[in-house]
Motif scaffolding. Structure first.
Motif, PDB file in Angstrom:
ATOM      1  N   ALA A 128      31.450 -15.615  60.650  1.00  0.00           N
ATOM      2  CA  ALA A 128      30.248 -15.207  61.376  1.00  0.00           C
ATOM      3  C   ALA A 128      29.178 -14.902  60.340  1.00  0.00           C
ATOM      4  CB  ALA A 128      30.519 -13.994  62.247  1.00  0.00           C
ATOM      5  N   GLU A 129      27.915 -15.002  60.765  1.00  0.00           N
ATOM      6  CA  GLU A 129      26.833 -14.743  59.809  1.00  0.00           C
ATOM      7  C   GLU A 129      25.704 -13.965  60.481  1.00  0.00           C
ATOM      8  OE1 GLU A 129      24.686 -17.076  61.123  1.00  0.00           O
ATOM      9  OE2 GLU A 129      26.064 -18.637  61.759  1.00  0.00           O
ATOM     10  N   PRO A 130      25.989 -12.711  60.896  1.00  0.00           N
ATOM     11  CA  PRO A 130      24.933 -11.895  61.493  1.00  0.00           C
ATOM     12  C   PRO A 130      23.851 -11.547  60.476  1.00  0.00           C
ATOM     13  CG  PRO A 130      26.868 -10.557  61.046  1.00  0.00           C
ATOM     14  CD  PRO A 130      27.263 -11.983  60.789  1.00  0.00           C
ATOM     15  N   ASP A 131      22.657 -11.345  60.980  1.00  0.00           N
ATOM     16  CA  ASP A 131      21.549 -10.889  60.137  1.00  0.00           C
ATOM     17  C   ASP A 131      21.937  -9.556  59.487  1.00  0.00           C
ATOM     18  OD1 ASP A 131      18.947  -9.648  59.374  1.00  0.00           O
ATOM     19  OD2 ASP A 131      18.085 -11.344  60.480  1.00  0.00           O
ATOM     20  N   VAL A 132      21.670  -9.417  58.187  1.00  0.00           N
ATOM     21  CA  VAL A 132      22.043  -8.178  57.498  1.00  0.00           C
ATOM     22  C   VAL A 132      21.339  -6.959  58.095  1.00  0.00           C
ATOM     23  CG1 VAL A 132      22.653  -9.302  55.328  1.00  0.00           C
ATOM     24  CG2 VAL A 132      20.288  -8.536  55.705  1.00  0.00           C
ATOM     25  N   ARG A 133      20.199  -7.182  58.755  1.00  0.00           N
ATOM     26  CA  ARG A 133      19.476  -6.060  59.376  1.00  0.00           C
ATOM     27  C   ARG A 133      20.179  -5.571  60.636  1.00  0.00           C
ATOM     28  NH1 ARG A 133      14.064  -8.712  60.851  1.00  0.00           N
ATOM     29  NH2 ARG A 133      15.585 -10.340  61.417  1.00  0.00           N
TER      30      ARG A 133
ATOM     31  N   ALA B 278      21.834 -13.352  55.770  1.00  0.00           N
ATOM     32  CA  ALA B 278      23.001 -13.116  56.615  1.00  0.00           C
ATOM     33  C   ALA B 278      24.137 -12.467  55.840  1.00  0.00           C
ATOM     34  CB  ALA B 278      23.492 -14.432  57.212  1.00  0.00           C
ATOM     35  N   ALA B 279      24.905 -11.679  56.551  1.00  0.00           N
ATOM     36  CA  ALA B 279      26.168 -11.162  56.025  1.00  0.00           C
ATOM     37  C   ALA B 279      27.264 -12.138  56.418  1.00  0.00           C
ATOM     38  CB  ALA B 279      26.454  -9.777  56.585  1.00  0.00           C
ATOM     39  N   LEU B 280      27.889 -12.772  55.453  1.00  0.00           N
ATOM     40  CA  LEU B 280      28.972 -13.707  55.745  1.00  0.00           C
ATOM     41  C   LEU B 280      30.244 -12.917  55.996  1.00  0.00           C
ATOM     42  CD1 LEU B 280      30.007 -16.629  55.954  1.00  0.00           C
ATOM     43  CD2 LEU B 280      30.525 -16.507  53.491  1.00  0.00           C
ATOM     44  N   MET B 281      30.700 -12.953  57.241  1.00  0.00           N
ATOM     45  CA  MET B 281      31.893 -12.225  57.663  1.00  0.00           C
ATOM     46  C   MET B 281      33.048 -13.209  57.825  1.00  0.00           C
ATOM     47  SD  MET B 281      30.213  -9.419  57.807  1.00  0.00           S
ATOM     48  CE  MET B 281      31.516  -8.312  58.347  1.00  0.00           C
ATOM     49  N   VAL B 282      34.224 -12.825  57.338  1.00  0.00           N
ATOM     50  CA  VAL B 282      35.375 -13.729  57.325  1.00  0.00           C
ATOM     51  C   VAL B 282      36.585 -13.016  57.915  1.00  0.00           C
ATOM     52  CG1 VAL B 282      36.927 -15.124  55.882  1.00  0.00           C
ATOM     53  CG2 VAL B 282      34.502 -14.873  55.245  1.00  0.00           C
ATOM     54  N   ARG B 283      37.207 -13.688  58.856  1.00  0.00           N
ATOM     55  CA  ARG B 283      38.488 -13.210  59.421  1.00  0.00           C
ATOM     56  C   ARG B 283      39.562 -14.214  59.027  1.00  0.00           C
ATOM     57  NH1 ARG B 283      40.283 -11.044  64.488  1.00  0.00           N
ATOM     58  NH2 ARG B 283      42.561 -10.917  64.356  1.00  0.00           N
ATOM     59  N   GLU B 284      40.516 -13.792  58.240  1.00  0.00           N
ATOM     60  CA  GLU B 284      41.594 -14.655  57.772  1.00  0.00           C
ATOM     61  C   GLU B 284      42.692 -14.759  58.826  1.00  0.00           C
ATOM     62  OE1 GLU B 284      41.425 -16.154  54.871  1.00  0.00           O
ATOM     63  OE2 GLU B 284      39.903 -15.004  53.761  1.00  0.00           O
TER      64      GLU B 284
ATOM     65  N   ARG C 187      22.773  -4.042  61.795  1.00  0.00           N
ATOM     66  CA  ARG C 187      23.886  -3.232  61.290  1.00  0.00           C
ATOM     67  C   ARG C 187      24.976  -3.025  62.332  1.00  0.00           C
ATOM     68  NH1 ARG C 187      20.709   1.461  57.776  1.00  0.00           N
ATOM     69  NH2 ARG C 187      19.707   0.023  56.287  1.00  0.00           N
ATOM     70  N   SER C 188      24.585  -2.921  63.591  1.00  0.00           N
ATOM     71  CA  SER C 188      25.602  -2.728  64.629  1.00  0.00           C
ATOM     72  C   SER C 188      26.493  -3.959  64.756  1.00  0.00           C
ATOM     73  CB  SER C 188      24.950  -2.404  65.976  1.00  0.00           C
ATOM     74  OG  SER C 188      24.110  -3.463  66.397  1.00  0.00           O
ATOM     75  N   SER C 189      25.911  -5.149  64.595  1.00  0.00           N
ATOM     76  CA  SER C 189      26.710  -6.372  64.659  1.00  0.00           C
ATOM     77  C   SER C 189      27.652  -6.457  63.466  1.00  0.00           C
ATOM     78  CB  SER C 189      25.796  -7.593  64.715  1.00  0.00           C
ATOM     79  OG  SER C 189      26.555  -8.785  64.784  1.00  0.00           O
ATOM     80  N   VAL C 190      27.137  -6.179  62.288  1.00  0.00           N
ATOM     81  CA  VAL C 190      27.991  -6.206  61.088  1.00  0.00           C
ATOM     82  C   VAL C 190      29.140  -5.218  61.254  1.00  0.00           C
ATOM     83  CG1 VAL C 190      28.076  -5.720  58.617  1.00  0.00           C
ATOM     84  CG2 VAL C 190      26.141  -6.986  59.566  1.00  0.00           C
ATOM     85  N   ALA C 191      28.842  -4.024  61.748  1.00  0.00           N
ATOM     86  CA  ALA C 191      29.889  -3.021  61.939  1.00  0.00           C
ATOM     87  C   ALA C 191      30.924  -3.481  62.956  1.00  0.00           C
ATOM     88  CB  ALA C 191      29.262  -1.695  62.382  1.00  0.00           C
ATOM     89  N   ALA C 192      30.471  -4.176  64.006  1.00  0.00           N
ATOM     90  CA  ALA C 192      31.416  -4.665  65.017  1.00  0.00           C
ATOM     91  C   ALA C 192      32.372  -5.683  64.423  1.00  0.00           C
ATOM     92  CB  ALA C 192      30.653  -5.261  66.196  1.00  0.00           C
ATOM     93  N   PHE C 193      31.854  -6.592  63.596  1.00  0.00           N
ATOM     94  CA  PHE C 193      32.736  -7.570  62.963  1.00  0.00           C
ATOM     95  C   PHE C 193      33.714  -6.891  62.004  1.00  0.00           C
ATOM     96  CE2 PHE C 193      29.568 -10.682  64.407  1.00  0.00           C
ATOM     97  CZ  PHE C 193      30.401 -11.699  64.848  1.00  0.00           C
ATOM     98  N   LEU C 194      33.256  -5.918  61.248  1.00  0.00           N
ATOM     99  CA  LEU C 194      34.170  -5.198  60.358  1.00  0.00           C
ATOM    100  C   LEU C 194      35.265  -4.500  61.161  1.00  0.00           C
ATOM    101  CD1 LEU C 194      31.600  -3.662  57.829  1.00  0.00           C
ATOM    102  CD2 LEU C 194      33.254  -5.485  57.360  1.00  0.00           C
TER     103      LEU C 194
ATOM    104  N   GLY D 167      38.243  -6.694  62.266  1.00  0.00           N
ATOM    105  CA  GLY D 167      39.161  -7.264  61.276  1.00  0.00           C
ATOM    106  C   GLY D 167      38.548  -8.275  60.345  1.00  0.00           C
ATOM    107  N   PHE D 168      37.233  -8.458  60.412  1.00  0.00           N
ATOM    108  CA  PHE D 168      36.552  -9.329  59.465  1.00  0.00           C
ATOM    109  C   PHE D 168      36.268  -8.551  58.182  1.00  0.00           C
ATOM    110  CE2 PHE D 168      35.978 -11.508  63.369  1.00  0.00           C
ATOM    111  CZ  PHE D 168      35.556 -12.808  63.125  1.00  0.00           C
ATOM    112  N   ARG D 169      36.077  -9.280  57.087  1.00  0.00           N
ATOM    113  CA  ARG D 169      35.614  -8.671  55.849  1.00  0.00           C
ATOM    114  C   ARG D 169      34.266  -9.268  55.486  1.00  0.00           C
ATOM    115  NH1 ARG D 169      36.286 -12.241  51.524  1.00  0.00           N
ATOM    116  NH2 ARG D 169      37.696 -13.997  51.950  1.00  0.00           N
ATOM    117  N   SER D 170      33.489  -8.487  54.768  1.00  0.00           N
ATOM    118  CA  SER D 170      32.192  -8.957  54.304  1.00  0.00           C
ATOM    119  C   SER D 170      32.394  -9.697  52.983  1.00  0.00           C
ATOM    120  CB  SER D 170      31.242  -7.779  54.113  1.00  0.00           C
ATOM    121  OG  SER D 170      29.978  -8.221  53.659  1.00  0.00           O
ATOM    122  N   ALA D 171      32.158 -11.031  52.990  1.00  0.00           N
ATOM    123  CA  ALA D 171      32.451 -11.860  51.814  1.00  0.00           C
ATOM    124  C   ALA D 171      31.250 -12.044  50.902  1.00  0.00           C
ATOM    125  CB  ALA D 171      32.958 -13.234  52.262  1.00  0.00           C
TER     126      ALA D 171
END
Length: 230
Positions: free
Chosen positions: A186-191, A217-223, A193-200, A203-207
């Motif tokens: 996923a690549e939510p806008d870094v601004r 964008a914050a590149l979020m990765v779920r392995e 913050r609620s979306s980034v927190a939801a992905f974290l 179980g996603f990590r910020s890559a």
């Protein structure tokens, strides 16, 4: 962090499926036409058949969009200021309809869906092949990496952990339904913050942070290895 700072473990040469490559060889024969049909059917492994899932917040089902049935509702969501700040699809219903039809008329690499929770449409999702998407120009991808875009439609469903629960569910659905996929991106806008927190929280990590057209964008990765962990 720039996209070039991503771990070397995330890097693998992009290998496009033969079906996809054939579409761009100018092959005007039956094989190209068959490849196109297979691509439309198979690029996301029959998402429409994945079925509902029981989640901590209710029974959730990804339903592929029908423009006539869902277009007005999705357009209303797109005109919510909290959504519009990141999706940039405000305006008349035709703006949203054009966005949806562009995906539906494509080769199947991106499928727009309505998220239905306990029978009520409440979110919009795009499940897409990240390795066949322009995203692959800006960050390392692996064959069959699958991307997720989403919005939660109504303010009453935001800020309550529902998004986190559904992101986890959708990532699980992708990994269960697509055996060749090892990562959900996923690549939510870094601004946002609620979306980034939801992905974290799902179980996603910020890559990395990646400069994409129109946003950082914050590149979020779920392995796949993280599937099922809580």
């Amino acid at each position: 962090m720039n996209s070039t700072d991503a771990s070397a473990d995330d890097t693998l040469d992009l290998q496009l499926p033969e079906e996809f490559v054939a579409l761009f060889r100018g092959e005007g024969n039956d094989r190209a036409r068959v490849a196109g049909t297979r691509a439309r059917e198979d690029l996301l492994d029959r998402l429409a058949d994945w079925g509902p899932s029981v989640t901590p917040v209710g029974v959730f089902h990804l339903v592929p969009v029908e423009v006539e049935r869902h277009g007005a509702l999705i357009a209303r969501w797109m005109n919510d200021p909290a959504v519009a700040a990141y999706w940039e699809l405000t305006g008349p219903q035709s703006v949203t309809a054009d966005h949806l039809r562009a995906q539906l008329a494509g080769d199947g690499r991106s499928i727009p869906c309505v998220g239905v929770l306990d029978g009520v449409p409440m979110s919009y999702w795009e499940i897409y092949r990240a390795d066949l998407d322009p995203l692959a120009r800006y960050c390392p991808v692996r064959p069959h990496d699958t991307g997720v875009h989403l919005l939660i439609g109504d303010a009453a469903d935001r800020g309550r952990g529902i998004g986190t629960a559904l992101i986890r569910t959708v990532a699980d659905l992708v990994l269960a339904g697509r055996p060749a996929c090892t990562r959900v991106l996923a690549e939510p806008d870094v601004r946002n913050r609620s979306s980034v927190a939801a992905f974290l929280g799902a179980g996603f990590r910020s890559a990395a942070e990646v400069d994409l057209p129109g946003k950082r964008a914050a590149l979020m990765v779920r392995e796949r290895a993280a599937r099922g962990s809580r």
